[in-house]
Design a protein around this motif. Structure first.
Motif, PDB file in Angstrom:
ATOM      1  N   UNK A   1      63.408  31.673  36.442  1.00 14.05           N
ATOM      2  CA  UNK A   1      63.622  32.491  35.245  1.00 14.05           C
ATOM      3  C   UNK A   1      62.372  33.317  34.960  1.00 14.05           C
ATOM      4  N   UNK A   2      62.559  34.380  34.186  1.00 15.10           N
ATOM      5  CA  UNK A   2      61.424  35.195  33.751  1.00 15.10           C
ATOM      6  C   UNK A   2      60.915  34.649  32.426  1.00 15.10           C
ATOM      7  N   UNK A   3      59.596  34.588  32.284  1.00 15.29           N
ATOM      8  CA  UNK A   3      59.002  34.130  31.031  1.00 15.29           C
ATOM      9  C   UNK A   3      59.076  35.241  29.996  1.00 15.29           C
ATOM     10  N   UNK A   4      59.445  34.884  28.782  1.00 19.73           N
ATOM     11  CA  UNK A   4      59.405  35.815  27.658  1.00 19.73           C
ATOM     12  C   UNK A   4      58.020  35.712  27.029  1.00 19.73           C
ATOM     13  N   UNK A   5      57.446  36.844  26.678  1.00 13.58           N
ATOM     14  CA  UNK A   5      56.083  36.865  26.140  1.00 13.58           C
ATOM     15  C   UNK A   5      56.130  37.332  24.686  1.00 13.58           C
ATOM     16  N   UNK A   6      55.522  36.536  23.818  1.00  8.34           N
ATOM     17  CA  UNK A   6      55.398  36.885  22.408  1.00  8.34           C
ATOM     18  C   UNK A   6      53.928  36.871  22.028  1.00  8.34           C
ATOM     19  N   UNK A   7      53.564  37.587  20.953  1.00  8.05           N
ATOM     20  CA  UNK A   7      52.169  37.572  20.525  1.00  8.05           C
ATOM     21  C   UNK A   7      51.753  36.166  20.098  1.00  8.05           C
ATOM     22  N   UNK A   8      50.641  35.710  20.602  1.00 12.51           N
ATOM     23  CA  UNK A   8      50.148  34.387  20.232  1.00 12.51           C
ATOM     24  C   UNK A   8      49.330  33.779  21.343  1.00 12.51           C
ATOM     25  N   UNK A   9      48.747  32.638  21.039  1.00 11.88           N
ATOM     26  CA  UNK A   9      47.894  31.957  21.993  1.00 11.88           C
ATOM     27  C   UNK A   9      48.557  30.757  22.621  1.00 11.88           C
ATOM     28  N   UNK A  10      47.735  29.784  23.023  1.00 13.12           N
ATOM     29  CA  UNK A  10      48.212  28.616  23.759  1.00 13.12           C
ATOM     30  C   UNK A  10      49.168  27.760  22.925  1.00 13.12           C
ATOM     31  N   UNK A  11      48.907  27.598  21.651  1.00 15.06           N
ATOM     32  CA  UNK A  11      49.746  26.762  20.787  1.00 15.06           C
ATOM     33  C   UNK A  11      50.620  27.644  19.900  1.00 15.06           C
ATOM     34  N   UNK A  12      51.347  28.522  20.528  1.00 16.93           N
ATOM     35  CA  UNK A  12      52.135  29.520  19.812  1.00 16.93           C
ATOM     36  C   UNK A  12      53.136  28.887  18.850  1.00 16.93           C
ATOM     37  N   UNK A  13      53.751  27.785  19.214  1.00 21.74           N
ATOM     38  CA  UNK A  13      54.745  27.145  18.351  1.00 21.74           C
ATOM     39  C   UNK A  13      54.107  26.554  17.096  1.00 21.74           C
ATOM     40  N   UNK A  14      52.860  26.130  17.194  1.00 20.95           N
ATOM     41  CA  UNK A  14      52.167  25.602  16.010  1.00 20.95           C
ATOM     42  C   UNK A  14      51.623  26.727  15.141  1.00 20.95           C
ATOM     43  N   UNK A  15      51.106  27.768  15.771  1.00 16.79           N
ATOM     44  CA  UNK A  15      50.494  28.867  15.030  1.00 16.79           C
ATOM     45  C   UNK A  15      51.533  29.811  14.433  1.00 16.79           C
ATOM     46  N   UNK A  16      52.654  29.990  15.114  1.00 13.72           N
ATOM     47  CA  UNK A  16      53.694  30.935  14.681  1.00 13.72           C
ATOM     48  C   UNK A  16      55.068  30.267  14.676  1.00 13.72           C
ATOM     49  N   UNK A  17      55.261  29.202  13.906  1.00 14.96           N
ATOM     50  CA  UNK A  17      56.528  28.461  13.986  1.00 14.96           C
ATOM     51  C   UNK A  17      57.754  29.282  13.600  1.00 14.96           C
TER      52      UNK A  17
END
Length: 101
Positions: A75-91
């Motif tokens: 699969x292709x990875x989807x890229x969103x703005x954020x860092x390593x812990x994107x789910x914690x920083x941008x829930x």
């Protein structure tokens, strides 16, 4: 606040491993642990698999995550703005991303 120790009392660091005398012997114990054996399932479940990568992830760069997703999952990875812990920083952003498909 810590209480000062009397002069001459040894300082103990609870984060250092205990010293074991060289003459001490240890017997190994054999145990069966989950994950020790190869999996016997025929394949991954037939559910959509997606990979989300943070554009500013410095721990696992985006190109590495894209290659890994392609090579291992197909699969292709989807890229969103954020860092390593994107789910914690941008829930909220991650939740919205997951809900839109």
């Amino acid at each position: 606040m810590t209480t000062p120790r009397p002069t001459g009392e040894p300082q103990v660091n609870p984060h250092q491993p205990r010293q074991v005398k060289p003459e001490a012997t240890h017997e190994a114990i054999a145990v069966d642990l989950p994950g020790d054996d190869e999996s016997d399932f025929p394949g991954w479940p037939a559910i959509p698999t997606r990979v989300l990568a943070g554009a500013q992830d410095r721990f696992f760069p985006v190109e590495f995550q894209r290659a890994l997703a392609r090579d291992r999952l197909g699969v292709d990875a989807d890229v969103l703005p954020g860092g390593h812990l994107i789910a914690l920083a941008q829930p909220v952003m991650v939740a919205n991303y997951l809900l839109q498909r």
